[in-house]
Scaffold this active site. Sequence first.
Site, short mmCIF file in Angstrom:
data_model
loop_
_atom_site.label_atom_id
_atom_site.label_comp_id
_atom_site.label_asym_id
_atom_site.label_seq_id
_atom_site.Cartn_x
_atom_site.Cartn_y
_atom_site.Cartn_z
N TYR A 198 -2.07 -0.33 10.95
CA TYR A 198 -2.17 -1.02 9.65
C TYR A 198 -0.95 -0.72 8.79
CZ TYR A 198 -3.35 -1.56 4.71
OH TYR A 198 -3.30 -1.87 3.36
N THR A 215 0.82 -1.21 0.00
CA THR A 215 0.00 0.00 0.00
C THR A 215 0.86 1.27 0.00
OG1 THR A 215 -1.52 1.27 1.39
CG2 THR A 215 -0.08 -0.23 2.54
N ASP A 216 0.27 2.36 -0.49
CA ASP A 216 0.98 3.65 -0.43
C ASP A 216 1.03 4.21 1.00
OD1 ASP A 216 -1.70 4.37 -0.13
OD2 ASP A 216 -1.71 5.89 -1.68
N GLU A 217 0.22 3.62 1.91
CA GLU A 217 0.17 4.18 3.28
C GLU A 217 1.49 4.01 4.02
OE1 GLU A 217 -3.29 3.51 5.61
OE2 GLU A 217 -4.64 3.70 3.91
N LYS A 230 2.10 -3.14 7.39
CA LYS A 230 2.41 -3.33 5.95
C LYS A 230 3.86 -2.91 5.67
CE LYS A 230 0.03 -4.51 2.98
NZ LYS A 230 -0.30 -5.87 2.46
P1 NAD Z 1 -9.63 -7.34 2.00
O1 NAD Z 1 -9.70 -7.07 3.46
O2 NAD Z 1 -10.82 -7.08 1.15
O3 NAD Z 1 -9.24 -8.88 1.76
C1 NAD Z 1 -8.26 -9.52 2.52
C2 NAD Z 1 -8.39 -11.02 2.26
O4 NAD Z 1 -7.36 -11.69 3.00
C3 NAD Z 1 -9.73 -11.61 2.72
O5 NAD Z 1 -10.23 -12.51 1.76
C4 NAD Z 1 -9.36 -12.35 4.00
O6 NAD Z 1 -10.21 -13.46 4.26
C5 NAD Z 1 -7.94 -12.79 3.71
N1 NAD Z 1 -7.16 -13.00 4.93
C6 NAD Z 1 -7.06 -12.16 6.01
N2 NAD Z 1 -6.26 -12.72 6.94
C7 NAD Z 1 -5.84 -13.91 6.44
C8 NAD Z 1 -4.98 -14.94 6.93
N3 NAD Z 1 -4.41 -14.85 8.13
N4 NAD Z 1 -4.77 -16.02 6.14
C9 NAD Z 1 -5.34 -16.13 4.93
N5 NAD Z 1 -6.17 -15.21 4.43
C10 NAD Z 1 -6.42 -14.10 5.17
O7 NAD Z 1 -8.36 -6.56 1.47
P2 NAD Z 1 -8.12 -5.83 0.08
O8 NAD Z 1 -8.62 -4.45 0.17
O9 NAD Z 1 -8.56 -6.71 -1.01
O10 NAD Z 1 -6.52 -5.75 0.09
C11 NAD Z 1 -5.73 -6.80 -0.44
C12 NAD Z 1 -4.26 -6.44 -0.30
O11 NAD Z 1 -4.01 -5.23 -1.03
C13 NAD Z 1 -3.83 -6.16 1.14
O12 NAD Z 1 -2.54 -6.69 1.31
C14 NAD Z 1 -3.83 -4.64 1.24
O13 NAD Z 1 -2.89 -4.22 2.20
C15 NAD Z 1 -3.43 -4.26 -0.17
N6 NAD Z 1 -3.92 -2.94 -0.64
C16 NAD Z 1 -5.24 -2.61 -0.54
C17 NAD Z 1 -5.68 -1.39 -1.06
C18 NAD Z 1 -7.14 -0.99 -1.01
O14 NAD Z 1 -7.47 0.14 -1.39
N7 NAD Z 1 -8.06 -1.85 -0.61
C19 NAD Z 1 -4.76 -0.51 -1.65
C20 NAD Z 1 -3.42 -0.88 -1.71
C21 NAD Z 1 -3.02 -2.11 -1.21
O1 DAU Z 2 -4.19 3.96 0.37
C1 DAU Z 2 -4.40 2.59 0.29
C2 DAU Z 2 -5.26 2.12 1.45
O2 DAU Z 2 -6.57 2.58 1.18
C3 DAU Z 2 -5.23 0.61 1.63
O3 DAU Z 2 -3.94 0.20 1.96
C4 DAU Z 2 -6.22 0.19 2.73
O4 DAU Z 2 -6.26 -1.22 2.84
C5 DAU Z 2 -7.59 0.70 2.36
O5 DAU Z 2 -8.53 0.38 3.37
C6 DAU Z 2 -7.55 2.22 2.13
O6 DAU Z 2 -7.29 2.91 3.38
P1 DAU Z 2 -8.06 4.26 3.79
O7 DAU Z 2 -7.98 4.40 5.25
O8 DAU Z 2 -7.61 5.39 2.96
O9 DAU Z 2 -9.56 3.85 3.32
P2 DAU Z 2 -10.99 4.09 3.99
O10 DAU Z 2 -12.01 3.71 2.98
O11 DAU Z 2 -11.09 3.48 5.34
O12 DAU Z 2 -11.03 5.67 4.17
C7 DAU Z 2 -10.89 6.55 3.07
C8 DAU Z 2 -10.92 7.97 3.60
O13 DAU Z 2 -12.26 8.24 4.06
C9 DAU Z 2 -10.02 8.21 4.79
O14 DAU Z 2 -9.53 9.52 4.73
C10 DAU Z 2 -10.94 8.06 6.01
C11 DAU Z 2 -12.27 8.56 5.47
N1 DAU Z 2 -13.49 7.92 6.02
C12 DAU Z 2 -13.55 6.56 6.07
C13 DAU Z 2 -14.67 5.93 6.53
C14 DAU Z 2 -14.73 4.40 6.62
C15 DAU Z 2 -14.58 8.70 6.41
O15 DAU Z 2 -14.53 9.95 6.32
N2 DAU Z 2 -15.70 8.08 6.85
C16 DAU Z 2 -15.79 6.71 6.95
O16 DAU Z 2 -16.86 6.20 7.42
#
Ligand code: NAD
Ligand code: DAU
Length: 357
Positions: free
Chosen positions: A163, A138-140, A167
Site C-alpha cells: 500500500y 499518507t504518512d506511510e 502511494k
Molecule cells: P477508502 O478506502 O475509505 O475510500 C476510497 C474510495 O475510493 C472509495 O469510495 C472507493 O470506491 C474509491 N475507489 C477505489 N478505487 C477506485 C477506482 N479505481 N476508481 C474510482 N474510485 C475508486 O479510503 P480513505 O480512507 O477515505 O482514503 C482516501 C485517501 O486518503 C486515499 O488516497 C488514502 O491513501 C488517503 N489517506 C487515508 C488515510 C486514512 O487514515 N484513512 C490517511 C492518510 C491518507
Molecule cells: O497512516 C495513515 C494510514 O492509516 C492510511 O494511509 C491508511 O489508508 C489507513 O488504513 C491507516 O493505515 P493503518 O495500517 O495504520 O490502519 P489500520 O486501521 O489498518 O491499523 C491501525 C493499527 O492497528 C496498525 O498498527 C495495525 C493495527 N491493527 C489493525 C487492525 C485492522 C490491529 O492491531 N488489529 C486490527 O484488526
Amino acid sequence: MKHILVTGGAGFIGSHVVRLFVNKYPNYKILNLDKLTYAGNLANLKDIEKNSNYEFVKGDICDAKLVQKLFSKHTFDAVIHLAAESHVDRSISNPMEFVVTNIIGTVTLLNAAKHHWQNIIAGEGNNGRSNLFYHVSTDEVYGSLGETGFFTEQTKYDPHSPYSASKAGSDHFVRAYHDTFQLPVVISNCSNNYGSYHFPEKLIPLAINNIKNNKPVPVYGKGENIRDWLFVEDHAKAIDVIFHKGKTGDTYNIGGINEWKNIDLIRLLCKIMDKKLGRLDGESAKLITFVKDRAGHDLRYAIDSSKLQKELGWKPSLQFEEGLAKTVDWYLANEEWLKNVTSGDYQKYYEGQYAKR
Ligand code: NAD
Ligand code: DAU
C-alpha cells in the site's frame, strides 16, 4: 466559481471532503467520480446528494476514455484526488490492485489534467493558479519511526507495505508531472484518520463493531505499534485550507499531535464502550485477543505538521477522547449503515482473514 473533480468521494475521507466543499462553497460545482468498490458507499453522502452543486459519476479512475470525456465535458478547474485502495492488510494479500488503482489510476488523472490544462500551463490561459491537481496522500510513505522523532516534509521516502509503496509511487508521479510538465500540483501526507463512515475493516470501527457484537477484538502482535490519530473532519478542513492557500508544488504534512499505542487505544475504547453499552467496567476489555502480527508492520508514525500550522494556520480542533466518544456515538446510532457495509461478501472475507491469524 470553481468546477472541481473529486475522486473517491464516496469513501471515508472523500465523503467528508465532498460534504465540506458542497456545503461551504455553494458557488463551486463538485463532481464526485467513484468506482464504488467495497469501500465506496453512496449512503455516506445521503445528506448532500440532492444539492444542485453536486454530481456523482460512477466510474474507474483507470478508465482513460471516461476520465478524458469528463474533463472535456466539464472543463474542471481543479482535481482533489482521494480515490485509492487504502487498506494495508488487503495490499499484503493482493498488491496488484494497489498498483493499478493507486499508480495507474493517478497517472491516468495526471494525463487528463495535463492534456486539458496545457494552454494554461504554457501561459496561454488566464492564470496558472486557477488550476490545481491536489493529491491526497499518507504518512506511510515515510516508513517507520523508532521511539523518537517525527516525519517532516523533508523525511526521505521509505515505504514498507505494498500500500505505502503504491502511494509513494503515486506521489512521485505527481511531483514528476510538476517538474517535467509544470502541472500545478500540491500533495498532503496525513496520519491515521478516525470518525464517521470509516469502513469497519480499519482498527477503530472494527473494534467498535466487534465490541458491540461481543466478538474478539484482534490486536496485532503485542499492540505496541503507535499511530498518530486525527479526527476525519479536521483532515477535511486541512484539505480545504491547503487547496485554497497551499503553495503550488509544495507538500504539507497533516497530523493529529496525538500518538497512541494500539493496545492503549483499544483499552480506552473498551472503557468508552462499557459506559455507552451499560456494561460493567472491564467487560469489553475481555474481548481483546492478541493475534499474529501484520507482516512488515511499521512500529511508529508521528507527524510534524508545524509547516501547515505556521504557514496556513491550520490545527486539529478536537481532543481525542472527545472525538472517540463522538465516533462511538455515531456508530451506535447508525446500526443500519454498519449492518449494510458488513453484510454479504465482507463478512465472509473478514472471517477468512481472522481465521488465518
Ligand atoms: P477508502 O478506502 O475509505 O475510500 C476510497 C474510495 O475510493 C472509495 O469510495 C472507493 O470506491 C474509491 N475507489 C477505489 N478505487 C477506485 C477506482 N479505481 N476508481 C474510482 N474510485 C475508486 O479510503 P480513505 O480512507 O477515505 O482514503 C482516501 C485517501 O486518503 C486515499 O488516497 C488514502 O491513501 C488517503 N489517506 C487515508 C488515510 C486514512 O487514515 N484513512 C490517511 C492518510 C491518507
Ligand atoms: O497512516 C495513515 C494510514 O492509516 C492510511 O494511509 C491508511 O489508508 C489507513 O488504513 C491507516 O493505515 P493503518 O495500517 O495504520 O490502519 P489500520 O486501521 O489498518 O491499523 C491501525 C493499527 O492497528 C496498525 O498498527 C495495525 C493495527 N491493527 C489493525 C487492525 C485492522 C490491529 O492491531 N488489529 C486490527 O484488526
